[in-house]
Write a protein that holds these residues in place. Structure first.
Motif, PDB file in Angstrom:
ATOM      1  N   GLN A   1     -10.146   4.309  -4.112  1.00 29.28           N
ATOM      2  CA  GLN A   1      -9.435   3.782  -2.933  1.00 29.28           C
ATOM      3  C   GLN A   1      -9.943   2.398  -2.541  1.00 29.28           C
ATOM      4  OE1 GLN A   1      -6.796   4.359  -1.450  1.00 29.28           O
ATOM      5  NE2 GLN A   1      -6.352   6.292  -2.449  1.00 29.28           N
TER       6      GLN A   1
ATOM      7  N   ARG B   1      -2.003   2.937  -8.242  1.00 27.12           N
ATOM      8  CA  ARG B   1      -2.826   4.119  -7.938  1.00 27.12           C
ATOM      9  C   ARG B   1      -3.098   4.889  -9.231  1.00 27.12           C
ATOM     10  NH1 ARG B   1       0.048   5.103  -3.191  1.00 27.12           N
ATOM     11  NH2 ARG B   1      -1.356   3.913  -1.866  1.00 27.12           N
TER      12      ARG B   1
ATOM     13  N   MET C   1       0.827  -1.214   0.000  1.00 23.70           N
ATOM     14  CA  MET C   1       0.000   0.000   0.000  1.00 23.70           C
ATOM     15  C   MET C   1       0.860   1.263   0.000  1.00 23.70           C
ATOM     16  SD  MET C   1      -2.965  -0.001  -0.637  1.00 23.70           S
ATOM     17  CE  MET C   1      -4.641   0.252  -0.331  1.00 23.70           C
TER      18      MET C   1
ATOM     19  N   LEU D   1      -8.745  -0.251  -5.138  1.00 22.94           N
ATOM     20  CA  LEU D   1      -7.316  -0.516  -4.960  1.00 22.94           C
ATOM     21  C   LEU D   1      -7.071  -1.332  -3.696  1.00 22.94           C
ATOM     22  CD1 LEU D   1      -4.444   0.104  -6.049  1.00 22.94           C
ATOM     23  CD2 LEU D   1      -4.396   2.071  -4.522  1.00 22.94           C
ATOM     24  N   ASP D   2      -7.769  -0.968  -2.643  1.00 28.73           N
ATOM     25  CA  ASP D   2      -7.602  -1.655  -1.366  1.00 28.73           C
ATOM     26  C   ASP D   2      -7.951  -3.145  -1.491  1.00 28.73           C
ATOM     27  OD1 ASP D   2      -7.081  -1.105   1.565  1.00 28.73           O
ATOM     28  OD2 ASP D   2      -8.957  -2.248   1.647  1.00 28.73           O
TER      29      ASP D   2
ATOM     30  N   TYR E   1      -6.912   5.431 -10.892  1.00 22.63           N
ATOM     31  CA  TYR E   1      -7.470   6.753 -11.202  1.00 22.63           C
ATOM     32  C   TYR E   1      -7.718   6.928 -12.695  1.00 22.63           C
ATOM     33  CZ  TYR E   1      -7.478   8.315  -6.443  1.00 22.63           C
ATOM     34  OH  TYR E   1      -7.788   8.439  -5.117  1.00 22.63           O
TER      35      TYR E   1
END
Ligand code: DON
Length: 317
Positions: free
Chosen positions: A183, A166, A159, A186-187, A170
């Protein structure tokens, strides 16, 4: 099932042990700390037999070998048509984390590269919400036949350093091809990559695919056979990224690599083989993993196009 599988695997293990070369992934700091000498192979057959060699108790994060199973979860949840509308099935010829093709195509080329897998995770988040991690773990655990967990140290480590992903998430958001907040998508993706297992666990997950979606020991269905076919197809064409063409040429079997050093190879109807050895080549694939799978396939003529008993019954003109 290859005769003398055990003998073959131990000879291949011995021979590959002398293979040097490659470098442990260091862009995720936690992966750089691993012992590069760790080496294990496991094979699980569709009738539930296990063969294991070397450091088979060594735990590692599954990284990109998670992607076929996330794709399976999306197929099960949304059906093929909806998933295809979001993510294609064409190989990219690019690195796994490349952003360049996404910029042109808008829709990720396939679910085996990071862009496609992140898009898949966004779909899963839209279905599961905050229970995403638990639901994915449950699904993956059903494939493995044991309870899996996320390695929180590797998760936190990635992370902190995952600016490439990232950027991808986006960009997907900009193209309106994300089904969850960036977010959250991605998490879930990084959590899924950080699920911990061993060669036994991953080979068993693969054997469930080799067994048309039925767990080889528990004899419980985890995935519909039609979805298994779709998952194995993208593993065959895209699972090894920019090395996929050479892989199909040399080995001819569906497979997936991960930067922790795992290679998972499926022999449909027969078994799955998982090799774990952390040093990677330039495409991000385990050096010994490729060598061991290649030798096993060639020794036993496992290449899908070596099969000569395909029958379409009587042909009438
Ligand atoms: O997204 C990443 O960079 C990693 N979590 C997974 C990449 C990976 O395993 C690529 N496979 N060889």
């Amino acid at each position: 099932m290859p005769a003398n599988l055990k003998k073959s695997l131990s000879e291949i293990y011995e021979r590959c042990q002398s293979l040097e070369g490659g470098a442990v992934a260091d862009y995720i700091p936690e992966l750089a700390r691993v012992d590069p000498r760790l080496f294990a192979i496991a094979a699980v057959t569709t009738d539930g037999r296990l063969f294991e060699l070397g450091d088979s108790d060594a735990a590692f994060t599954i990284q990109s070998t998670a992607k076929p199973f996330a794709y399976a979860a999306a197929l099960r949840e949304f059906g093929l048509e909806s998933v295809l509308a979001r993510v294609g099935v064409e190989p990219t010829g690019d690195d796994f984390n490349s952003i360049s093709r996404l910029d042109r195509s808008k829709r990720p080329m396939n679910p085996m590269v990071n862009a496609g897998a992140i898009s898949v995770c966004s779909m899963l988040h839209s279905a599961y919400g905050d229970t995403g991690e638990a639901r994915l773990l449950e699904f993956f655990s059903d494939f493995a036949g044991e309870q899996l967990a996320v390695d929180s140290v590797t998760y936190a480590s990635e992370m902190e350093t995952t600016d490439g992903n990232r950027a991808i998430v986006y960009l997907l958001n900009k193209f309106r091809n994300l089904q969850a907040p960036p977010q959250a998508a991605l998490d879930l993706y990084i959590k899924m990559c950080s699920i911990q297992t061993t060669v036994r666990g991953l080979a068993t997950m693969g054997a469930t695919l080799a067994n048309q979606g039925m767990h080889p020991v528990r004899k419980r269905r985890v995935l519909e056979a039609a979805h298994v076919r779709d998952v194995l197809s993208v593993m065959l064409s895209c699972g090894m990224y920019n090395y996929a063409g050479q892989w199909v040429f040399d080995v001819g079997l569906p497979a997936k690599s991960g930067v922790s050093g795992a290679v998972l190879m499926i022999v449909p109807g027969v078994m799955a083989v998982c090799v774990y050895s952390p040093p990677l080549d330039g495409s991000g694939t385990s050096v010994r993993g490729i060598a061991a799978c290649k030798e096993l396939s060639q020794r036993h003529r496992l290449h899908l196009l070596d099969q000569t008993d395909l029958s379409i019954g009587e042909i009438n003109d």
